[in-house]
Design a protein around this motif. Structure first.
Motif, PDB file in Angstrom:
ATOM      1  N   THR A 175      26.570-114.025  17.550  1.00  0.00           N
ATOM      2  CA  THR A 175      27.016-112.272  19.208  1.00  0.00           C
ATOM      3  C   THR A 175      27.403-113.478  20.077  1.00  0.00           C
ATOM      4  OG1 THR A 175      24.664-113.830  20.179  1.00  0.00           O
ATOM      5  CG2 THR A 175      25.178-111.465  18.536  1.00  0.00           C
ATOM      6  N   SER A 177      26.519-115.462  22.359  1.00  0.00           N
ATOM      7  CA  SER A 177      25.739-115.605  23.709  1.00  0.00           C
ATOM      8  C   SER A 177      25.062-116.763  23.776  1.00  0.00           C
ATOM      9  CB  SER A 177      24.405-113.949  23.497  1.00  0.00           C
ATOM     10  OG  SER A 177      23.884-114.792  22.193  1.00  0.00           O
ATOM     11  N   GLU A 346      37.807-113.502  24.709  1.00  0.00           N
ATOM     12  CA  GLU A 346      37.262-112.122  24.956  1.00  0.00           C
ATOM     13  C   GLU A 346      36.999-111.883  23.306  1.00  0.00           C
ATOM     14  OE1 GLU A 346      40.739-109.815  25.229  1.00  0.00           O
ATOM     15  OE2 GLU A 346      41.434-110.531  28.096  1.00  0.00           O
ATOM     16  N   CYS A 347      36.084-110.757  22.988  1.00  0.00           N
ATOM     17  CA  CYS A 347      35.601-110.450  22.148  1.00  0.00           C
ATOM     18  C   CYS A 347      36.531-109.914  21.650  1.00  0.00           C
ATOM     19  CB  CYS A 347      34.565-109.537  22.426  1.00  0.00           C
ATOM     20  SG  CYS A 347      33.556-109.273  20.803  1.00  0.00           S
ATOM     21  N   GLU A 351      34.485-106.527  17.058  1.00  0.00           N
ATOM     22  CA  GLU A 351      33.225-107.682  17.188  1.00  0.00           C
ATOM     23  C   GLU A 351      32.063-106.904  18.634  1.00  0.00           C
ATOM     24  OE1 GLU A 351      33.999-112.562  16.315  1.00  0.00           O
ATOM     25  OE2 GLU A 351      34.673-111.375  18.013  1.00  0.00           O
ATOM     26  N   SER A 352      31.205-107.256  18.117  1.00  0.00           N
ATOM     27  CA  SER A 352      30.134-107.029  19.836  1.00  0.00           C
ATOM     28  C   SER A 352      29.656-108.541  20.544  1.00  0.00           C
ATOM     29  CB  SER A 352      29.234-106.611  18.995  1.00  0.00           C
ATOM     30  OG  SER A 352      28.327-105.898  19.920  1.00  0.00           O
ATOM     31  N   CYS A 353      29.917-108.552  21.257  1.00  0.00           N
ATOM     32  CA  CYS A 353      29.090-109.873  22.043  1.00  0.00           C
ATOM     33  C   CYS A 353      28.579-109.772  22.959  1.00  0.00           C
ATOM     34  CB  CYS A 353      30.784-110.449  22.578  1.00  0.00           C
ATOM     35  SG  CYS A 353      32.046-111.538  21.283  1.00  0.00           S
ATOM     36  N   ASN A 354      27.692-110.967  22.429  1.00  0.00           N
ATOM     37  CA  ASN A 354      26.648-110.481  23.545  1.00  0.00           C
ATOM     38  C   ASN A 354      26.981-111.525  25.242  1.00  0.00           C
ATOM     39  OD1 ASN A 354      25.622-107.875  22.662  1.00  0.00           O
ATOM     40  ND2 ASN A 354      24.401-110.025  21.362  1.00  0.00           N
ATOM     41  N   LEU A 357      30.081-110.598  30.401  1.00  0.00           N
ATOM     42  CA  LEU A 357      31.718-110.302  30.843  1.00  0.00           C
ATOM     43  C   LEU A 357      31.589-109.411  29.586  1.00  0.00           C
ATOM     44  CD1 LEU A 357      33.380-111.606  33.527  1.00  0.00           C
ATOM     45  CD2 LEU A 357      31.642-109.737  33.936  1.00  0.00           C
ATOM     46  N   GLN A 358      30.553-109.452  28.440  1.00  0.00           N
ATOM     47  CA  GLN A 358      31.027-108.470  27.276  1.00  0.00           C
ATOM     48  C   GLN A 358      31.642-109.755  25.997  1.00  0.00           C
ATOM     49  OE1 GLN A 358      30.802-106.335  29.685  1.00  0.00           O
ATOM     50  NE2 GLN A 358      28.620-106.934  29.215  1.00  0.00           N
ATOM     51  N   GLY A 359      31.986-111.018  26.894  1.00  0.00           N
ATOM     52  CA  GLY A 359      33.234-112.088  25.933  1.00  0.00           C
ATOM     53  C   GLY A 359      32.040-112.597  24.723  1.00  0.00           C
ATOM     54  N   ARG A 360      32.430-113.916  24.676  1.00  0.00           N
ATOM     55  CA  ARG A 360      31.994-115.073  24.020  1.00  0.00           C
ATOM     56  C   ARG A 360      32.082-116.364  24.854  1.00  0.00           C
ATOM     57  NH1 ARG A 360      30.577-115.688  18.571  1.00  0.00           N
ATOM     58  NH2 ARG A 360      31.991-113.241  17.714  1.00  0.00           N
TER      59      ARG A 360
END
Length: 544
Positions: A175, A177, A346-347, A351-354, A357-360
């Protein structure tokens, strides 16, 4: 951290007991069996694993027999392993993993280390449960430079997840995260009775995965006499701040009213997921007295007390006496500046990144996020295999900016991926300045260098200034360490002589930062003489 008592006048009896205990402990040295169940990976069925003992200059042979269902490696943290990178242990740096059902005989060559070190797994997050102390005693006949202890008690700070640790890491990497916080901190494998009612009670080592830890014993002062297997100038304190990977030797004088007293530890943290909890054990005086129903608890520094953490680290000084001299390089042939950053990618599409800022989440040194190869770097270097790594790791940040500015522009957040090493000439004097950055708010970084101890010659807040800061270096009695916490939005300068040929890992000892790529490797060239070349490659090196 080794906590030792001051002599009580019963030295001969204590020595006899210590001799018996040491003989029993040495039974654990010849081999290491790794076993796993549905919950944790252990060594010889113990958690923490067995304490190993040796003397200055000894060589230990440890046969690692992998009876588990997962890959493993073992690193001997703080052991310089002169000319012997082969059994240092970090996966895909100096060896391929020890696969299930295979063995690897590791030669642990002690040189000038003295005091407390430790060993741990060095693959993914296996060190959460695979670790133990390594105590290096003086040579036969040599005395301590402090009152002879009457007892020696290893204290290892650890961390515990109720979940499978492999799943914790896997979910975080999938994720992007921050990994889930642990459920408890531990002293010698036990959380203490401040979590739940608990009847077990539990030289000081920090195996905590992602936090600097504060440690204190109620109503007692502590005298620090060593760190990272090197003697220090003694100083008295009522608390300890210890980084992941660091070891501290302390003397505890049992000079209070006979009773029971809590020892306690909790994290110092300013960023990321963490458990705001306290682990405890009980110090018990022997004798006739009425035990209190509730022993006194120590008052620990606040969890965000950066001053207490920094002040403790700044108090360390080498002993630097005639009997225990130091050899800090007075000037450097090679000057390096490494920035340390937590970054964001950046995601990707679909992909769904947590992460932030919704990135990786990623991490970097000099804007390079390390990519682990599939063949270990040492093997590739030794056999001259191309395409495994590049020898172009930057000696300075690829672009300069105000590293500790309040708001770092987003265009500076994204690092580059790479398997890049820095080549260093044999016997050159190296100065390496670690510079923290304020990307994503900044945090501290306990940096560990394999194959070497180094002198910590300077530290400060803000941006390092090559023109002015070196004038304030301590070149008289700087501490000799193998792990040093770089302050948040500050810098730390170290120096060492590159006289140990081989491939040596440098990394942050916060596991989440390593998983995000905050590591690199040095290749130290061989010299011309026979004793300046690597030892032969072991015949039983693990295969990829």
């Amino acid at each position: 951290m080794a906590a030792a008592g001051v002599p009580t006048g019963e030295d001969s009896a204590a020595e006899a007991r210590a001799s018996e205990e040491k003989a029993a402990r040495l039974q654990d040295v010849p081999y290491t069996r790794l076993c796993s169940s549905k919950s944790i990976l252990t060594v010889n069925g113990k958690f923490p694993g067995p304490t190993l003992y040796g003397r200055v200059g000894d060589t230990l042979i440890v046969d690692v027999i992998n009876r588990a269902s997962e890959n493993v490696t073992i690193h001997w943290h703080g052991v310089k392993q002169p000319r012997n990178p082969w059994t240092d242990g970090p996966v895909y740096i100096t060896q391929c993993p020890i696969r299930p059902g295979t063995n690897f005989s590791q030669r642990i060559i002690l040189s000038d280390e003295i005091g407390t070190l430790w060993w741990h797994a060095h693959i993914e997050w296996s060190r959460a449960t695979v670790y133990g102390a390594l105590i290096v005693l003086p040579k036969e006949g040599d005395a301590f430079p402090f009152p002879k202890p009457s007892a020696e008690i290893p204290i290892i700070l650890g961390e515990w997840w109720k979940s499978d640790i492999r799943q914790v890491l896997s979910e975080a990497l999938q994720t992007g995260s921050d990994p889930n916080a642990s459920d408890a901190f531990l002293i010698n494998g036990q959380p203490g009775d401040q979590y739940v009612p608990h009847q077990n009670m539990a030289k000081h080592t920090n195996n905590v995965m992602n936090n600097i830890m504060f440690f204190k014993i109620a109503n007692h002062n502590l005298t620090v006499v060593g760190s990272d297997a090197a003697y220090t100038k003694p100083f008295t304190t009522d608390y300890v701040a210890i980084s992941p990977g660091q070891t501290i030797d302390i003397l505890l004088e049992a000079n209070q009213q006979p009773s029971q007293y809590y020892m306690a530890s909790r994290p110092h943290n300013i960023a990321g997921n963490f458990a705001n909890t306290t682990t405890t054990a009980i110090l018990v005086y022997i004798g006739n007295y009425t035990a209190p129903s509730s022993p006194p608890l120590p008052t620990l520094p606040n969890i965000d007390d950066a001053s207490s953490a920094n002040n403790f680290t700044a108090s360390l000084r080498s002993l630097a006496t005639t009997d225990h001299p130091i050899d800090v390089p007075q000037k450097a042939d090679t000057e390096l500046l490494f920035t340390l950053s937590v970054n964001i990618f950046e995601c990707g599409l679909n992909e769904s990144c947590n992460g932030a800022l919704q990135g990786r989440f990623r991490a970097s040194i000099n804007n390079v996020t390390f990519v682990q190869p599939k063949i270990d770097i040492l093997e590739a270097y030794y056999k001259r295999v191309t395409g495994v790594y590049e020898e172009d790791f930057p000696g300075n940040p690829p672009f300069q900016f105000n590293y500790t500015m309040e708001f770092v522009p987003r265009l500076l957040w994204v690092p580059q991926n790479g398997t890049r090493v820095r080549v260093v000439e044999y016997n050159s004097s190296v100065e390496l300045v670690f510079q923290g950055t304020n990307i994503l708010g900044g945090t501290y970084h306990p940096m560990h260098l394999h194959g070497y101890s180094f002198y910590v010659v300077g530290r400060g807040n803000g941006n390092f200034d090559r023109a002015t800061n070196p004038s304030g270096y301590n070149l008289v009695d700087p501490p000799l360490q193998n792990t040093i916490a770089i302050p948040r939005n500050g810098w730390t300068a170290i120096r060492f002589k590159a006289n140990n040929p081989g491939v040596w890992l440098l990394h942050c000892h916060l596991e989440r930062h390593v998983s995000w790529g905050m590591e690199m490797a040095f290749i130290v060239k061989e010299g011309t003489s026979r004793d300046a070349k690597m030892l032969p490659r072991p015949a039983d090196m693990p295969k990829c």
